[in-house]
Write an enzyme that holds these catalytic residues in place. Structure first.
Site, PDB file in Angstrom:
ATOM      1  N   ASP A 145      14.052  -2.904   8.657  1.00  0.00           N
ATOM      2  CA  ASP A 145      12.782  -2.356   8.176  1.00  0.00           C
ATOM      3  C   ASP A 145      12.226  -1.357   9.191  1.00  0.00           C
ATOM      4  O   ASP A 145      11.962  -1.705  10.344  1.00  0.00           O
ATOM      5  CB  ASP A 145      11.792  -3.510   7.967  1.00  0.00           C
ATOM      6  CG  ASP A 145      10.544  -3.094   7.202  1.00  0.00           C
ATOM      7  OD1 ASP A 145      10.208  -1.904   7.213  1.00  0.00           O
ATOM      8  OD2 ASP A 145       9.905  -3.991   6.622  1.00  0.00           O
ATOM      9  N   SER A 202       0.845  -1.190   0.000  1.00  0.00           N
ATOM     10  CA  SER A 202       0.000   0.000   0.000  1.00  0.00           C
ATOM     11  C   SER A 202       0.882   1.242   0.000  1.00  0.00           C
ATOM     12  O   SER A 202       2.096   1.154  -0.143  1.00  0.00           O
ATOM     13  CB  SER A 202      -0.927  -0.009   1.223  1.00  0.00           C
ATOM     14  OG  SER A 202      -0.166   0.049   2.414  1.00  0.00           O
ATOM     15  N   SER A 230       4.090  -6.609   2.071  1.00  0.00           N
ATOM     16  CA  SER A 230       3.499  -5.719   3.062  1.00  0.00           C
ATOM     17  C   SER A 230       1.984  -5.923   3.146  1.00  0.00           C
ATOM     18  O   SER A 230       1.519  -6.992   3.546  1.00  0.00           O
ATOM     19  CB  SER A 230       3.873  -4.267   2.730  1.00  0.00           C
ATOM     20  OG  SER A 230       3.619  -3.399   3.791  1.00  0.00           O
ATOM     21  N   PHE A 231       1.195  -4.921   2.737  1.00  0.00           N
ATOM     22  CA  PHE A 231      -0.256  -5.092   2.714  1.00  0.00           C
ATOM     23  C   PHE A 231      -0.666  -6.275   1.839  1.00  0.00           C
ATOM     24  O   PHE A 231      -1.608  -7.009   2.152  1.00  0.00           O
ATOM     25  CB  PHE A 231      -0.917  -3.808   2.205  1.00  0.00           C
ATOM     26  CG  PHE A 231      -2.298  -4.006   1.665  1.00  0.00           C
ATOM     27  CD1 PHE A 231      -3.353  -4.363   2.489  1.00  0.00           C
ATOM     28  CD2 PHE A 231      -2.550  -3.854   0.302  1.00  0.00           C
ATOM     29  CE1 PHE A 231      -4.631  -4.561   1.983  1.00  0.00           C
ATOM     30  CE2 PHE A 231      -3.813  -4.040  -0.219  1.00  0.00           C
ATOM     31  CZ  PHE A 231      -4.861  -4.411   0.626  1.00  0.00           C
ATOM     32  N   HIS A 238      12.444  -2.107   3.917  1.00  0.00           N
ATOM     33  CA  HIS A 238      11.118  -2.659   3.629  1.00  0.00           C
ATOM     34  C   HIS A 238      10.988  -3.230   2.222  1.00  0.00           C
ATOM     35  O   HIS A 238      10.046  -3.962   1.936  1.00  0.00           O
ATOM     36  CB  HIS A 238      10.074  -1.556   3.832  1.00  0.00           C
ATOM     37  CG  HIS A 238       8.665  -2.047   3.890  1.00  0.00           C
ATOM     38  ND1 HIS A 238       8.228  -2.956   4.827  1.00  0.00           N
ATOM     39  CD2 HIS A 238       7.582  -1.753   3.113  1.00  0.00           C
ATOM     40  CE1 HIS A 238       6.938  -3.197   4.639  1.00  0.00           C
ATOM     41  NE2 HIS A 238       6.524  -2.488   3.603  1.00  0.00           N
TER      42      HIS A 238
END
Length: 300
Positions: free
Chosen positions: A250, A59, A128-129, A278
């Protein structure tokens, strides 16, 4: 050098995918194909042939399948048919008329997309998302998600990092976007002006922030400064073999969150990368590709 646009009737072929110098117009970041899934004209990248591999982006302002995956699709597609959709609310996929997004809808859309492109079941790589979405999909129907690769993802109540809080309050300025994105890699030099330009152009399109705000709403009281992901206790029901990749440094989702997911998903393995933030797929590109292909069976 070929050029591709949304709505093209031609697939992003394996031959063109291996050419990493594919031209890209920041004013028109829709590169790939479209298909209707869950009632939405869904934009996606496709390359390679054979068994499918689905990539789900993260995201944040200006994100898309291209921004997350363009650098690794060429190598992944040498072994797999790679499919990388723009998740509704992001990229060039059609927006929902009501602007309402949530995990249940995103899972519905993912399954509808997989059906529409003929990939009923497939390994899924989630960034991630995208990893949170992949976990929710596996819990909904484990038969559809053959293997899970989670990169920089998390579960449970996730404290909002500085990057999340800035993204939730993003004011639509290029300088603010650059400040947000500089927190993602371990080495800020990885963030190029061209990347910021592309993501800025995408981030200021109408409705582009609605989905981000559903994931990480602007916090009011300190107690509300968390992102609600799938509870860790529910992850114990995941029986899908899972590979977790995470940057040790991260700042967006600290490595401790990956350890929590690793403990919760019993058939999982965890690999951390030092001097990595990340964006594992960008910061440790070759290792990322090798581990993903080996894990999903494409590296043999």
């Amino acid at each position: 050098m070929k050029r591709f646009r949304a709505g093209s009737t031609q697939p992003w072929s394996e031959a063109s995918a291996v050419d990493q110098s594919i031209s890209f117009d920041p004013a028109d970041p829709a590169v790939g194909r479209t298909v209707v899934a869950a009632g939405l004209r869904t934009h996606y990248l496709e390359a390679g042939s054979g068994e499918p591999l689905v990539l789900l982006h993260g995201s944040g302002p200006g994100v898309s399948a291209w921004e997350n995956w363009a650098g690794v699709i060429p190598d992944l597609s040498r072994r797999r048919r790679v499919l990388a959709p723009d998740i509704p609310g992001f990229g060039a996929t059609e927006r929902k008329p009501d602007g309402e997004y949530g995990m249940a809808f995103w899972v519905d859309h993912l399954f509808a997309f997989m059906d529409a492109v003929g990939a009923t079941g497939a390994p899924v790589v989630g960034n991630s998302f995208g990893g949170m979405l992949a976990m929710a999909a596996s819990l909904r129907d484990s038969r559809r998600i053959e293997r899970l690769v989670l990169m920089g993802s998390a579960a449970g109540d996730v404290p909002m990092s500085e990057a999340h809080q800035l993204a939730a309050r993003y004011d639509g300025s290029r300088g603010e976007l650059e400040r947000i994105l500089s927190l993602f890699p371990f080495d800020p030099a990885l963030l190029t002006p061209e990347m910021v330009d592309r993501r800025y152009a995408a981030s200021v399109r109408p409705g582009s922030q609605q989905a981000t705000h559903k994931i990480a709403p602007a916090p009011g009281k300190e107690s509300e400064a968390v992102i609600k992901a799938t509870p860790e206790a529910e992850l114990a029901a995941i029986e899908t073999p899972t590979l977790i990749l995470h940057g040790r440094d991260d700042k967006v989702l600290p490595v401790e969150l990956a350890i929590r997911v690793h403990r919760a998903i019993k058939p999982s393995q965890l690999h951390t990368f030092g001097n990595c933030g990340h964006w594992v797929q960008l910061e440790r590109r070759d290792e990322f590709v090798a581990q993903v292909l080996e894990f999903v069976g494409g590296g043999r």
